[in-house]
Scaffold this motif. Structure first.
Motif, PDB file in Angstrom:
ATOM      1  N   HIS A 167      16.198  15.066 -11.898  1.00 51.73           N
ATOM      2  CA  HIS A 167      14.782  15.094 -12.239  1.00 51.73           C
ATOM      3  C   HIS A 167      14.192  13.708 -12.000  1.00 51.73           C
ATOM      4  O   HIS A 167      14.812  12.692 -12.325  1.00 51.73           O
ATOM      5  CB  HIS A 167      14.587  15.510 -13.698  1.00 51.73           C
ATOM      6  CG  HIS A 167      15.238  16.823 -14.029  1.00 51.73           C
ATOM      7  ND1 HIS A 167      14.719  18.038 -13.635  1.00 51.73           N
ATOM      8  CD2 HIS A 167      16.386  17.110 -14.707  1.00 51.73           C
ATOM      9  CE1 HIS A 167      15.501  19.007 -14.064  1.00 51.73           C
ATOM     10  NE2 HIS A 167      16.530  18.472 -14.718  1.00 51.73           N
ATOM     11  N   PRO A 168      12.980  13.635 -11.441  1.00 49.12           N
ATOM     12  CA  PRO A 168      12.371  12.324 -11.160  1.00 49.12           C
ATOM     13  C   PRO A 168      11.975  11.605 -12.437  1.00 49.12           C
ATOM     14  O   PRO A 168      11.705  12.226 -13.477  1.00 49.12           O
ATOM     15  CB  PRO A 168      11.138  12.688 -10.316  1.00 49.12           C
ATOM     16  CG  PRO A 168      10.818  14.089 -10.709  1.00 49.12           C
ATOM     17  CD  PRO A 168      12.132  14.753 -11.019  1.00 49.12           C
ATOM     18  N   GLU A 169      11.941  10.270 -12.356  1.00 42.00           N
ATOM     19  CA  GLU A 169      11.520   9.454 -13.489  1.00 42.00           C
ATOM     20  C   GLU A 169       9.998   9.323 -13.513  1.00 42.00           C
ATOM     21  O   GLU A 169       9.307   9.697 -12.560  1.00 42.00           O
ATOM     22  CB  GLU A 169      12.171   8.072 -13.415  1.00 42.00           C
ATOM     23  CG  GLU A 169      13.668   8.069 -13.653  1.00 42.00           C
ATOM     24  CD  GLU A 169      14.231   6.666 -13.731  1.00 42.00           C
ATOM     25  OE1 GLU A 169      13.430   5.709 -13.612  1.00 42.00           O
ATOM     26  OE2 GLU A 169      15.447   6.529 -13.913  1.00 42.00           O
ATOM     27  N   ALA A 170       9.498   8.811 -14.605  1.00 40.56           N
ATOM     28  CA  ALA A 170       8.052   8.625 -14.741  1.00 40.56           C
ATOM     29  C   ALA A 170       7.561   7.594 -13.738  1.00 40.56           C
ATOM     30  O   ALA A 170       8.153   6.518 -13.605  1.00 40.56           O
ATOM     31  CB  ALA A 170       7.720   8.185 -16.163  1.00 40.56           C
ATOM     32  N   PRO A 171       6.495   7.869 -12.987  1.00 43.12           N
ATOM     33  CA  PRO A 171       5.996   6.913 -11.995  1.00 43.12           C
ATOM     34  C   PRO A 171       5.298   5.750 -12.670  1.00 43.12           C
ATOM     35  O   PRO A 171       5.028   5.776 -13.877  1.00 43.12           O
ATOM     36  CB  PRO A 171       5.023   7.758 -11.162  1.00 43.12           C
ATOM     37  CG  PRO A 171       4.542   8.804 -12.118  1.00 43.12           C
ATOM     38  CD  PRO A 171       5.699   9.107 -13.036  1.00 43.12           C
ATOM     39  N   PRO A 172       4.956   4.693 -11.920  1.00 44.84           N
ATOM     40  CA  PRO A 172       4.220   3.564 -12.503  1.00 44.84           C
ATOM     41  C   PRO A 172       2.859   4.006 -13.037  1.00 44.84           C
ATOM     42  O   PRO A 172       2.279   5.013 -12.601  1.00 44.84           O
ATOM     43  CB  PRO A 172       4.085   2.589 -11.328  1.00 44.84           C
ATOM     44  CG  PRO A 172       5.182   2.955 -10.393  1.00 44.84           C
ATOM     45  CD  PRO A 172       5.370   4.428 -10.534  1.00 44.84           C
ATOM     46  N   ALA A 173       2.340   3.225 -13.965  1.00 45.66           N
ATOM     47  CA  ALA A 173       1.068   3.584 -14.583  1.00 45.66           C
ATOM     48  C   ALA A 173      -0.105   3.373 -13.635  1.00 45.66           C
ATOM     49  O   ALA A 173      -1.061   4.160 -13.640  1.00 45.66           O
ATOM     50  CB  ALA A 173       0.869   2.768 -15.868  1.00 45.66           C
ATOM     51  N   ASP A 174      -0.045   2.333 -12.818  1.00 43.34           N
ATOM     52  CA  ASP A 174      -1.156   2.037 -11.922  1.00 43.34           C
ATOM     53  C   ASP A 174      -1.160   3.016 -10.746  1.00 43.34           C
ATOM     54  O   ASP A 174      -0.113   3.348 -10.179  1.00 43.34           O
ATOM     55  CB  ASP A 174      -1.032   0.599 -11.404  1.00 43.34           C
ATOM     56  CG  ASP A 174      -2.252   0.190 -10.599  1.00 43.34           C
ATOM     57  OD1 ASP A 174      -3.326   0.011 -11.194  1.00 43.34           O
ATOM     58  OD2 ASP A 174      -2.111   0.062  -9.367  1.00 43.34           O
ATOM     59  N   ALA A 175      -2.376   3.478 -10.364  1.00 42.37           N
ATOM     60  CA  ALA A 175      -2.493   4.468  -9.289  1.00 42.37           C
ATOM     61  C   ALA A 175      -2.068   3.881  -7.943  1.00 42.37           C
ATOM     62  O   ALA A 175      -1.392   4.555  -7.145  1.00 42.37           O
ATOM     63  CB  ALA A 175      -3.936   4.981  -9.212  1.00 42.37           C
ATOM     64  N   SER A 176      -2.449   2.638  -7.652  1.00 40.02           N
ATOM     65  CA  SER A 176      -2.057   2.027  -6.377  1.00 40.02           C
ATOM     66  C   SER A 176      -0.553   1.810  -6.297  1.00 40.02           C
ATOM     67  O   SER A 176       0.051   1.994  -5.233  1.00 40.02           O
ATOM     68  CB  SER A 176      -2.789   0.697  -6.198  1.00 40.02           C
ATOM     69  OG  SER A 176      -2.472  -0.198  -7.276  1.00 40.02           O
ATOM     70  N   ASP A 177       0.070   1.448  -7.411  1.00 46.34           N
ATOM     71  CA  ASP A 177       1.522   1.296  -7.418  1.00 46.34           C
ATOM     72  C   ASP A 177       2.216   2.641  -7.212  1.00 46.34           C
ATOM     73  O   ASP A 177       3.233   2.726  -6.511  1.00 46.34           O
ATOM     74  CB  ASP A 177       1.975   0.677  -8.745  1.00 46.34           C
ATOM     75  CG  ASP A 177       1.563  -0.775  -8.873  1.00 46.34           C
ATOM     76  OD1 ASP A 177       1.180  -1.365  -7.840  1.00 46.34           O
ATOM     77  OD2 ASP A 177       1.604  -1.313  -9.997  1.00 46.34           O
ATOM     78  N   ARG A 178       1.671   3.686  -7.811  1.00 47.23           N
ATOM     79  CA  ARG A 178       2.253   5.012  -7.612  1.00 47.23           C
ATOM     80  C   ARG A 178       2.161   5.437  -6.150  1.00 47.23           C
ATOM     81  O   ARG A 178       3.111   6.003  -5.593  1.00 47.23           O
ATOM     82  CB  ARG A 178       1.542   6.041  -8.495  1.00 47.23           C
ATOM     83  CG  ARG A 178       1.872   5.942  -9.966  1.00 47.23           C
ATOM     84  CD  ARG A 178       1.499   7.236 -10.682  1.00 47.23           C
ATOM     85  NE  ARG A 178       0.098   7.582 -10.485  1.00 47.23           N
ATOM     86  CZ  ARG A 178      -0.897   7.192 -11.288  1.00 47.23           C
ATOM     87  NH1 ARG A 178      -0.614   6.438 -12.343  1.00 47.23           N
ATOM     88  NH2 ARG A 178      -2.138   7.563 -11.057  1.00 47.23           N
ATOM     89  N   ALA A 179       1.023   5.166  -5.527  1.00 47.35           N
ATOM     90  CA  ALA A 179       0.864   5.548  -4.123  1.00 47.35           C
ATOM     91  C   ALA A 179       1.829   4.787  -3.227  1.00 47.35           C
ATOM     92  O   ALA A 179       2.465   5.369  -2.333  1.00 47.35           O
ATOM     93  CB  ALA A 179      -0.576   5.298  -3.687  1.00 47.35           C
ATOM     94  N   LEU A 180       1.972   3.489  -3.455  1.00 49.53           N
ATOM     95  CA  LEU A 180       2.877   2.692  -2.632  1.00 49.53           C
ATOM     96  C   LEU A 180       4.323   3.117  -2.835  1.00 49.53           C
ATOM     97  O   LEU A 180       5.086   3.256  -1.867  1.00 49.53           O
ATOM     98  CB  LEU A 180       2.710   1.207  -2.957  1.00 49.53           C
ATOM     99  CG  LEU A 180       3.636   0.236  -2.205  1.00 49.53           C
ATOM    100  CD1 LEU A 180       3.485   0.401  -0.699  1.00 49.53           C
ATOM    101  CD2 LEU A 180       3.359  -1.196  -2.620  1.00 49.53           C
ATOM    102  N   LEU A 181       4.731   3.341  -4.074  1.00 54.18           N
ATOM    103  CA  LEU A 181       6.108   3.753  -4.337  1.00 54.18           C
ATOM    104  C   LEU A 181       6.384   5.126  -3.741  1.00 54.18           C
ATOM    105  O   LEU A 181       7.477   5.382  -3.226  1.00 54.18           O
ATOM    106  CB  LEU A 181       6.372   3.764  -5.845  1.00 54.18           C
ATOM    107  CG  LEU A 181       7.806   4.092  -6.282  1.00 54.18           C
ATOM    108  CD1 LEU A 181       8.783   3.061  -5.718  1.00 54.18           C
ATOM    109  CD2 LEU A 181       7.913   4.139  -7.797  1.00 54.18           C
ATOM    110  N   SER A 182       5.395   6.018  -3.785  1.00 55.36           N
ATOM    111  CA  SER A 182       5.569   7.344  -3.192  1.00 55.36           C
ATOM    112  C   SER A 182       5.774   7.250  -1.685  1.00 55.36           C
ATOM    113  O   SER A 182       6.622   7.942  -1.113  1.00 55.36           O
ATOM    114  CB  SER A 182       4.359   8.225  -3.512  1.00 55.36           C
ATOM    115  OG  SER A 182       4.474   9.483  -2.885  1.00 55.36           O
ATOM    116  N   VAL A 183       5.001   6.392  -1.022  1.00 55.54           N
ATOM    117  CA  VAL A 183       5.169   6.217   0.421  1.00 55.54           C
ATOM    118  C   VAL A 183       6.528   5.622   0.737  1.00 55.54           C
ATOM    119  O   VAL A 183       7.204   6.035   1.693  1.00 55.54           O
ATOM    120  CB  VAL A 183       4.033   5.338   0.982  1.00 55.54           C
ATOM    121  CG1 VAL A 183       4.281   5.000   2.446  1.00 55.54           C
ATOM    122  CG2 VAL A 183       2.694   6.034   0.825  1.00 55.54           C
TER     123      VAL A 183
END
Length: 351
Positions: A167-183
């Protein structure tokens, strides 16, 4: 007129470790000092040495490292003197761990997107380093040795079979950080690792190719493909310098902490002790099984039983059942024609 004293700086190898301990790339250091990235690389390899105002800025930047150990002190003036003092293996390992572990955990987090896996991979890498410390201590780049081992542990395909990683872990709180980590996580592991080493850590293309065990051309193609993929999904990160800055910021915002060096050394020794005990137990069991086999094995040759052969000419035995009419007549005839040939049967007389 008095001459200004030379600015004391750490040795070239220590400069790179100090930069990595703060999760800074060569491009970021170059931007803060006001020089090119190639100049910072020359400072870290020992080809040149900064002077004047740039030396002051560079020394203060290196002195801002968050962690100090027995290998360094708060004052950069005493760095060379401390480095000249012979250290015990435990002190040298603790110094390497203090310099590399915090930044390496954050870098491994960018590879996997899992905080616990990042800490576990770095801890396992340093456990292997302590187990093979005579080899790691004389390596030209101990930090690179540990980093490569941690990356290999983190990218192992066997993690997918573990229950905690399904199961995936909780993503970062910041939206830009989430987008970069997803890419980043959607990139193939070799491309992701190449991008992190070159733009995140600040290694050169040749060093990146050597650490990823690829040719320079293959590493360049992976780097270009990874940059194009990130720029396609995040147009504001088309500039490699900005991308490197965002990678360093994403790793810093994760706020990951590594275990203590003494805990890692104890874990490595305990793991080696357990493997030794398991090997001894297996050897004893193998010796016992061999002794039991020798004790119960026959001491003389016994020829094997010959396989059975079919006997011909013997009529098959009839199955039990009621007699036919012809068999009944034959039986009656045989009983009537039979004459006793032996002595008469003696019967007791009734009283």
């Amino acid at each position: 007129m008095t001459q200004s004293p030379a600015i004391p700086l750490p040795p070239p190898a220590e400069r790179r470790r100090l930069r990595e301990s703060q999760s800074l790339t060569q491009a970021q250091v170059a931007q803060r000092v006001g020089v090119s990235r190639e100049t910072v690389r020359a400072w870290e390899t020992g080809r040149t040495t900064p002077r004047g105002r740039r030396a002051h800025t560079y020394a203060s930047l290196l002195a801002a490292a968050p962690t100090r150990t027995a290998a360094t002190t708060a004052s950069t003036t005493a760095t060379a003197a401390v480095a000249a003092v012979p250290l015990t293996p435990a002190q040298a390992f603790d110094a390497l761990y203090a310099f590399c572990a915090p930044a390496l955990v954050r870098q491994t987090y960018l590879l996997t997107g899992r905080r616990e896996l990042a800490r576990e991979s770095v801890e396992r890498a340093f456990q292997l380093a302590w187990h093979r410390w005579p080899e790691v201590a004389v390596d030209p780049d101990p930090a690179g040795w540990v980093r490569a081992t941690a990356y290999e542990c983190a990218l192992s395909p066997w993690h997918r079979f573990r229950a905690r990683h399904r199961h995936p872990e909780a993503p970062p709180a910041d939206a830009s950080d989430r987008a970069l980590l997803s890419v980043l996580l959607k990139l193939p592991p070799p491309y992701r690792r190449t991008l992190l080493l070159h733009d995140g850590v600040g290694l050169g293309l040749a060093e990146t190719a050597a650490e990823t065990e690829a040719s320079t051309r293959a590493a360049a193609n992976r780097l270009l493909h990874a940059r194009e993929t990130v720029a396609t999904r995040l147009p504001d990160l088309q500039d490699p310098v900005r991308l490197a800055s965002r990678l360093a910021g994403l790793a810093t915002h994760a706020r990951l902490r590594a275990a203590r060096a003494s805990t890692v050394r104890a874990g490595s020794e305990r793991r080696a002790r357990n493997w030794t005990q398991a090997a001894i137990a297996f050897t004893v069991a193998l010796i016992g099984a061999t002794a039991f086999t020798l004790h119960t094995a026959p001491t003389r040759y016994e020829p094997p039983v010959a396989p059975g052969a079919t006997v011909r000419g013997v009529p098959p035995q009839a199955a039990p059942g009621p007699l036919s009419r012809t068999e009944l007549k034959l039986r009656k005839k045989l009983l009537q024609s039979t004459t006793p040939t032996g002595p008469e049967r003696v019967l007791p007389e009734p009283r």
